[in-house]
Design an enzyme around this catalytic site. Structure first.
Site, PDB file in Angstrom:
ATOM      1  N   TYR A   1       2.998  -8.182  16.755  1.00  0.00           N
ATOM      2  CA  TYR A   1       3.149  -7.201  15.661  1.00  0.00           C
ATOM      3  C   TYR A   1       4.265  -6.148  16.072  1.00  0.00           C
ATOM      4  CZ  TYR A   1       2.459  -3.636  12.019  1.00  0.00           C
ATOM      5  OH  TYR A   1       2.634  -2.667  11.294  1.00  0.00           O
TER       6      TYR A   1
ATOM      7  N   TRP B   1       5.824  -7.529   7.673  1.00  0.00           N
ATOM      8  CA  TRP B   1       4.721  -8.417   7.741  1.00  0.00           C
ATOM      9  C   TRP B   1       3.600  -7.502   8.575  1.00  0.00           C
ATOM     10  CZ3 TRP B   1       4.330 -14.304   8.264  1.00  0.00           C
ATOM     11  CH2 TRP B   1       3.185 -14.506   8.886  1.00  0.00           C
TER      12      TRP B   1
ATOM     13  N   THR C   1       5.281   1.669  13.528  1.00  0.00           N
ATOM     14  CA  THR C   1       4.063   1.624  13.834  1.00  0.00           C
ATOM     15  C   THR C   1       3.519   2.379  15.120  1.00  0.00           C
ATOM     16  OG1 THR C   1       2.057   0.237  14.092  1.00  0.00           O
ATOM     17  CG2 THR C   1       4.252  -0.620  14.550  1.00  0.00           C
TER      18      THR C   1
ATOM     19  N   MET D   1       0.850  -1.088  -0.119  1.00  0.00           N
ATOM     20  CA  MET D   1      -0.092   0.011   0.063  1.00  0.00           C
ATOM     21  C   MET D   1       0.970   1.315  -0.006  1.00  0.00           C
ATOM     22  SD  MET D   1      -3.079   0.551   2.357  1.00  0.00           S
ATOM     23  CE  MET D   1      -2.665   0.328   3.946  1.00  0.00           C
ATOM     24  N   LEU D   2       1.858   1.231   0.996  1.00  0.00           N
ATOM     25  CA  LEU D   2       2.645   2.577   1.138  1.00  0.00           C
ATOM     26  C   LEU D   2       3.409   2.385  -0.221  1.00  0.00           C
ATOM     27  CD1 LEU D   2       3.777   5.028   2.369  1.00  0.00           C
ATOM     28  CD2 LEU D   2       5.120   3.591   3.923  1.00  0.00           C
TER      29      LEU D   2
HETATM   30  N1  LIG Z   1      -1.423  -0.808   7.147  1.00  0.00           N
HETATM   31  C1  LIG Z   1      -1.516  -0.073   8.384  1.00  0.00           C
HETATM   32  O1  LIG Z   1      -2.451   0.172   8.767  1.00  0.00           O
HETATM   33  C2  LIG Z   1       0.041   0.323   9.060  1.00  0.00           C
HETATM   34  C3  LIG Z   1      -0.041   0.830  10.321  1.00  0.00           C
HETATM   35  C4  LIG Z   1       1.012   1.396  10.735  1.00  0.00           C
HETATM   36  C5  LIG Z   1       2.424   1.141  10.374  1.00  0.00           C
HETATM   37  N2  LIG Z   1       2.247   0.344   9.130  1.00  0.00           N
HETATM   38  C6  LIG Z   1       3.702   0.229   8.585  1.00  0.00           C
HETATM   39  O2  LIG Z   1       3.662   0.614   7.378  1.00  0.00           O
HETATM   40  C7  LIG Z   1       4.481   0.268   6.404  1.00  0.00           C
HETATM   41  C8  LIG Z   1       3.742  -0.164   5.247  1.00  0.00           C
HETATM   42  O3  LIG Z   1       2.681  -0.887   5.324  1.00  0.00           O
HETATM   43  P1  LIG Z   1       1.669  -1.206   4.160  1.00  0.00           P
HETATM   44  O4  LIG Z   1       0.200  -1.224   4.835  1.00  0.00           O
HETATM   45  O5  LIG Z   1       1.994  -0.359   2.999  1.00  0.00           O
HETATM   46  O6  LIG Z   1       2.104  -2.808   4.076  1.00  0.00           O
HETATM   47  P2  LIG Z   1       1.447  -3.745   2.910  1.00  0.00           P
HETATM   48  O7  LIG Z   1       0.374  -3.352   2.051  1.00  0.00           O
HETATM   49  O8  LIG Z   1       1.146  -5.003   3.882  1.00  0.00           O
HETATM   50  O9  LIG Z   1       2.868  -4.219   1.949  1.00  0.00           O
HETATM   51  C9  LIG Z   1       3.961  -4.971   2.719  1.00  0.00           C
HETATM   52  C10 LIG Z   1       4.595  -5.264   1.431  1.00  0.00           C
HETATM   53  O10 LIG Z   1       5.843  -6.013   2.257  1.00  0.00           O
HETATM   54  C11 LIG Z   1       6.065  -7.029   1.150  1.00  0.00           C
HETATM   55  N3  LIG Z   1       6.872  -7.962   2.086  1.00  0.00           N
HETATM   56  C12 LIG Z   1       6.502  -9.180   3.091  1.00  0.00           C
HETATM   57  N4  LIG Z   1       7.429 -10.019   3.361  1.00  0.00           N
HETATM   58  C13 LIG Z   1       8.400  -9.361   2.519  1.00  0.00           C
HETATM   59  C14 LIG Z   1       9.910 -10.072   2.833  1.00  0.00           C
HETATM   60  N5  LIG Z   1      10.584 -11.059   3.480  1.00  0.00           N
HETATM   61  N6  LIG Z   1      10.760  -9.341   1.568  1.00  0.00           N
HETATM   62  C15 LIG Z   1      10.347  -8.364   0.945  1.00  0.00           C
HETATM   63  N7  LIG Z   1       8.986  -8.045   0.681  1.00  0.00           N
HETATM   64  C16 LIG Z   1       8.167  -8.443   1.740  1.00  0.00           C
HETATM   65  C17 LIG Z   1       4.771  -7.655   0.926  1.00  0.00           C
HETATM   66  O11 LIG Z   1       4.878  -8.430  -0.494  1.00  0.00           O
HETATM   67  P3  LIG Z   1       3.684  -9.551  -0.475  1.00  0.00           P
HETATM   68  O12 LIG Z   1       2.597  -8.817  -0.555  1.00  0.00           O
HETATM   69  O13 LIG Z   1       4.164 -10.125  -1.718  1.00  0.00           O
HETATM   70  O14 LIG Z   1       3.785 -10.366   0.665  1.00  0.00           O
HETATM   71  C18 LIG Z   1       3.887  -6.341   0.639  1.00  0.00           C
HETATM   72  O15 LIG Z   1       4.381  -5.867  -0.560  1.00  0.00           O
HETATM   73  C19 LIG Z   1       4.991  -1.099   7.184  1.00  0.00           C
HETATM   74  O16 LIG Z   1       6.203  -0.871   7.826  1.00  0.00           O
HETATM   75  C20 LIG Z   1       3.984  -1.380   8.218  1.00  0.00           C
HETATM   76  O17 LIG Z   1       4.473  -2.061   9.153  1.00  0.00           O
HETATM   77  C21 LIG Z   1       1.103   0.214   8.470  1.00  0.00           C
END
Ligand SMILES: NC(=O)c1ccc[n+]([C@@H]2O[C@H](COP(=O)([O-])OP(=O)(O)OC[C@H]3O[C@@H](n4cnc5c(N)ncnc54)[C@H](OP(=O)(O)O)[C@@H]3O)[C@@H](O)[C@H]2O)c1
Length: 294
Positions: A115, A51, A91, A1-2
């Site tokens: 997490y 993750w 997070t 997403m990001l």
């Molecule tokens: N979503 C939220 O509400 C939220 C809130 C607070 C903080 N955050 C933080 O913000 C950041 C971005 O979050 P997001 O929601 O954009 O995440 P996301 O949409 O879940 O995307 C995470 C990405 O990481 C990839 N990934 C997972 N394991 C991997 C590995 N071993 N090597 C390489 N790539 C890997 C995934 O690939 P696959 O899809 O192919 O598995 C996916 O493309 C993260 O650090 C998250 O912890 C998110």
């Protein structure tokens, strides 16, 4: 997403960048990570990989730690050896969620679940390896045009005429991924001091307040655009979410009751924090609606 929204921003800016998917590079592979960084030779690395399955992490903490902790450490080591700056999103779940005023950047961390523990391990690894060349960018309640998220779920329910029960006793800052991408670019552009930044929207609401605003925006867009389905059944557009308590919506991972983050580090760096959450949702809404096919 990001990652997708950051890629869009860098493309629009005309920046020279390389965007890798998990298939291109698995961060849990230290050698592959070192070799990817040394072959691309970036000035800056942004780690959008994580993750992010909060509930699943409770039963799979080791796997979550492999990505969020050791994966981040692998990337930090690779950056340290090539001299690249590392931006590492994290997070609100690193905090205990029991506060009643916004958490400053240096507030005591005390994750309540797996997490949060794994993300905190990543933060600590990054800051330890790159104390003078890293940004930990904590965000929360993310939504965007790509990937599954709360806004898309609410849009689907609104479109189906379903009135969901939504938790009204958890407080936080809904944050658009495109705004986080803009803040990350600002850190780099302004050579901000290394350290921890809170990239969340200003203001605060509950999941229920967030849902209400999404339903309101959906109603006005359906009326304005004379959505075909709604024309067929105009009653459906009248549904609204209903407030429920956390106790009525149990999840494997405990959710923080209070997840509001303070923004002092942005001001100290001469960068405006993200504006009000409602304004962000209004700006984001057309792109999400289009992407959600609603
Ligand atoms: N979503 C939220 O509400 C939220 C809130 C607070 C903080 N955050 C933080 O913000 C950041 C971005 O979050 P997001 O929601 O954009 O995440 P996301 O949409 O879940 O995307 C995470 C990405 O990481 C990839 N990934 C997972 N394991 C991997 C590995 N071993 N090597 C390489 N790539 C890997 C995934 O690939 P696959 O899809 O192919 O598995 C996916 O493309 C993260 O650090 C998250 O912890 C998110």
């Amino acid at each position: 997403m990001l990652g997708r929204d950051l890629t869009a921003l860098l493309t629009a800016r005309g920046d020279d960048f390389t965007a890798l998917t998990r298939t291109d590079l698995d961060l849990t592979d230290a050698d592959a990570t070192a070799s990817a960084v040394s072959s691309v030779k970036p000035d800056v690395v942004v780690n959008c990989a994580a993750w992010t399955a909060v509930d699943a992490a409770e039963e799979h903490e080791a796997e979550a730690l492999a990505v969020n902790g050791r994966g981040a450490a692998n990337l930090a080591a690779a950056c340290a050896s090539t001299g690249a700056l590392l931006v590492h999103p994290s997070t609100d779940y690193v905090f205990d969620g029991h506060a009643s005023t916004p958490y400053p950047e240096n507030a005591l961390t005390a994750p309540a679940g797996a997490y949060g523990r794994t993300k905190l391990a990543g933060e600590q690894a990054v800051r330890a390896a790159l104390p003078d060349a890293s940004y930990v960018v904590r965000t929360a309640w993310l939504y965007g045009a790509h990937g599954k998220n709360f806004v898309k779920t609410m849009l689907r329910l609104a479109r189906n005429g379903t009135a969901p029960g939504v938790v009204a006793d958890q407080h936080g800052q809904p944050t658009w991924t495109a705004d986080v991408a803009t803040q990350i670019a600002a850190l780099i552009d302004k050579s901000a001091p290394p350290g921890i930044y809170h990239a969340t929207s200003s203001g605060q609401t509950t999941w229920f307040g967030f849902a209400e605003e999404i339903f309101t925006l959906y109603r006005s867009s359906a009326t304005r655009d004379q959505d075909q389905d709604q024309k067929a059944d105009p009653e459906r557009v009248l549904v609204s979410p209903k407030p429920i308590t956390t106790a009525e919506f149990p999840t494997p991972a405990q959710r923080p009751a209070y997840s509001v983050l303070a923004h002092d580090a942005w001001y100290a760096a001469g960068i405006q924090p993200i504006g009000d959450w409602k304004d962000a949702l209004h700006r984001a809404f057309p792109a999400i609606l289009a992407q959600a096919g609603a």
